[in-house]
Scaffold this active site. Sequence first.
Site, PDB file in Angstrom:
ATOM      1  N   GLU A  84      90.526  48.718  -8.434  1.00 54.96           N
ATOM      2  CA  GLU A  84      90.607  48.983  -6.989  1.00 54.96           C
ATOM      3  C   GLU A  84      92.029  49.249  -6.514  1.00 54.96           C
ATOM      4  O   GLU A  84      92.541  48.565  -5.618  1.00 54.96           O
ATOM      5  CB  GLU A  84      89.969  47.823  -6.216  1.00 54.96           C
ATOM      6  CG  GLU A  84      88.522  47.593  -6.633  1.00 54.96           C
ATOM      7  CD  GLU A  84      87.814  46.485  -5.877  1.00 54.96           C
ATOM      8  OE1 GLU A  84      88.492  45.686  -5.204  1.00 54.96           O
ATOM      9  OE2 GLU A  84      86.576  46.418  -5.969  1.00 54.96           O
ATOM     10  N   GLU A 126      79.595  48.725 -12.628  1.00 55.33           N
ATOM     11  CA  GLU A 126      79.062  47.629 -11.789  1.00 55.33           C
ATOM     12  C   GLU A 126      77.841  48.123 -11.024  1.00 55.33           C
ATOM     13  O   GLU A 126      77.710  47.911  -9.822  1.00 55.33           O
ATOM     14  CB  GLU A 126      80.142  47.148 -10.815  1.00 55.33           C
ATOM     15  CG  GLU A 126      81.422  46.702 -11.499  1.00 55.33           C
ATOM     16  CD  GLU A 126      82.476  46.142 -10.551  1.00 55.33           C
ATOM     17  OE1 GLU A 126      82.140  45.769  -9.417  1.00 55.33           O
ATOM     18  OE2 GLU A 126      83.644  46.082 -10.965  1.00 55.33           O
TER      19      GLU A 126
HETATM   20  C1  GLA Z   1      84.184  44.274  -7.168  1.00 58.66           C
HETATM   21  C2  GLA Z   1      84.822  43.704  -8.418  1.00 58.66           C
HETATM   22  C3  GLA Z   1      83.845  42.847  -9.180  1.00 58.66           C
HETATM   23  C4  GLA Z   1      83.085  41.915  -8.263  1.00 58.66           C
HETATM   24  C5  GLA Z   1      82.404  42.703  -7.204  1.00 58.66           C
HETATM   25  C6  GLA Z   1      81.599  41.788  -6.339  1.00 58.66           C
HETATM   26  O1  GLA Z   1      83.370  45.340  -7.400  1.00 58.66           O
HETATM   27  O2  GLA Z   1      85.323  44.681  -9.289  1.00 58.66           O
HETATM   28  O3  GLA Z   1      84.573  42.085 -10.100  1.00 58.66           O
HETATM   29  O4  GLA Z   1      83.961  40.992  -7.690  1.00 58.66           O
HETATM   30  O5  GLA Z   1      83.405  43.348  -6.453  1.00 58.66           O
HETATM   31  O6  GLA Z   1      80.815  40.915  -7.094  1.00 58.66           O
END
Ligand code: GLA
Length: 411
Positions: free
Chosen positions: A215, A324
């Site tokens: 991020e 994710e």
């Molecule tokens: C972001 C992070 C993850 C996790 C999600 C929420 O996407 O990269 O590690 O913390 O938020 O679960």
Amino acid sequence: MKLNLLKKTAYFVAIAITVTALAACGGDKAKDKEQNTEVTTEEESSGGGKINPNVTPMVSKAPEAADADNLKDVFAERFSMGVAVNSWQLADSNTLDFITKHYTSITMENEMKPDYILDQEASASAEDGMPVLKLDAVDNIMKMAEDAGLKMRGHTLIWHSQTPGWLFRVDYDEDGDYVDRETMLARMESYIKKVLTFCNEEHPGLVYAWDVCNETMNDSQYSGHRTDSPWYITIGEDYIEKAFEFARKYADKDTKLFLNDYGITYGEKCKAIYEVATGLYEKGLLDGIGMQSHHDMENFNPDNLEAAIYKYAQLDGLEIQLTELDLHNNDNSSDSMQKQAELYKQLFDVIVKLDAEEMANVTNVTFWGLNDSTTWLTGFRKETSYPLLFDAGNNPKPCYYSVIESVKEYQ
Ligand code: GLA
């Protein structure tokens, strides 16, 4: 595997038209109070290459794959399948059986993040002034993964969130001033060296990919760097490159280095990530883009996803992983589950096609949670969400069957 360049060029023209048409779309955003994590649903555009044969090692050929009753075999010819887990799930034998039935790769939802690893007291009294790590819990997790025959995505080294504020302060005191650039660079190198050396020495070959930076880009329509990250504040814009330099220096040669982010299928943020990725790739520091892929049912747009993957894949051989994945859905009616199944199929149609036609090097898809009862979205949105392929009892939902349909078309 070499990309068919003609195909790639023709495809790029088609995608460019799509991208232009979609450039005005947007994604929404929300803030995870619990983990201080910003999340944007992924809605974007841009554009693929599959040259690097060094794909994730645990993918093996499985001719009869589509008939298998598990995800990992069905998708084996395309990419590895992964899931985010917590240590208690690995420690529970029934849950572990479920994990190993469907997945070959795991990501720790939280327990390999800096917050869980750094030791403030020990760091403050360290003679060399460098951060001290507590890795016993991680060691135990890694042993469980090894015993179960799983591989791991390392998540994550450098992130503005879930990293203790004191790491950036004089004397590791949260009330202290920020340290200077040289001190922070030394702390960064030390942290990365210690984590990666531990992995190499104690669990060689287990972690096949690391999200080196998570991020790094802003969400605004103008995007650019996340300037309020303490990494950016203390080191400056080149903290990303420095992190990748250190990661390359200390990682095992087979461990792939990823830049991971959300909301990078659209517009300015997609361009910003592409720009940073290009710089790292040209210096030989980057192996892959991690697209978090937290999508909303209302906003998910497969054309944006396709255009974005295609853009990143212009960096030949760059691996693409959906790191994710979930599809937020707060309605568990049968109609809504059918709709979710259609959207999941559209998503998998895109990645399976791009990979199968060698337009992009998709090497892993990781779901962010085991089933609808353990999803982070329920806590985060303060509303119940049913975003995953399995219901609370680990029974396959309509979307489980629909994603399998995607891969059948290429077998
Ligand atoms: C972001 C992070 C993850 C996790 C999600 C929420 O996407 O990269 O590690 O913390 O938020 O679960």
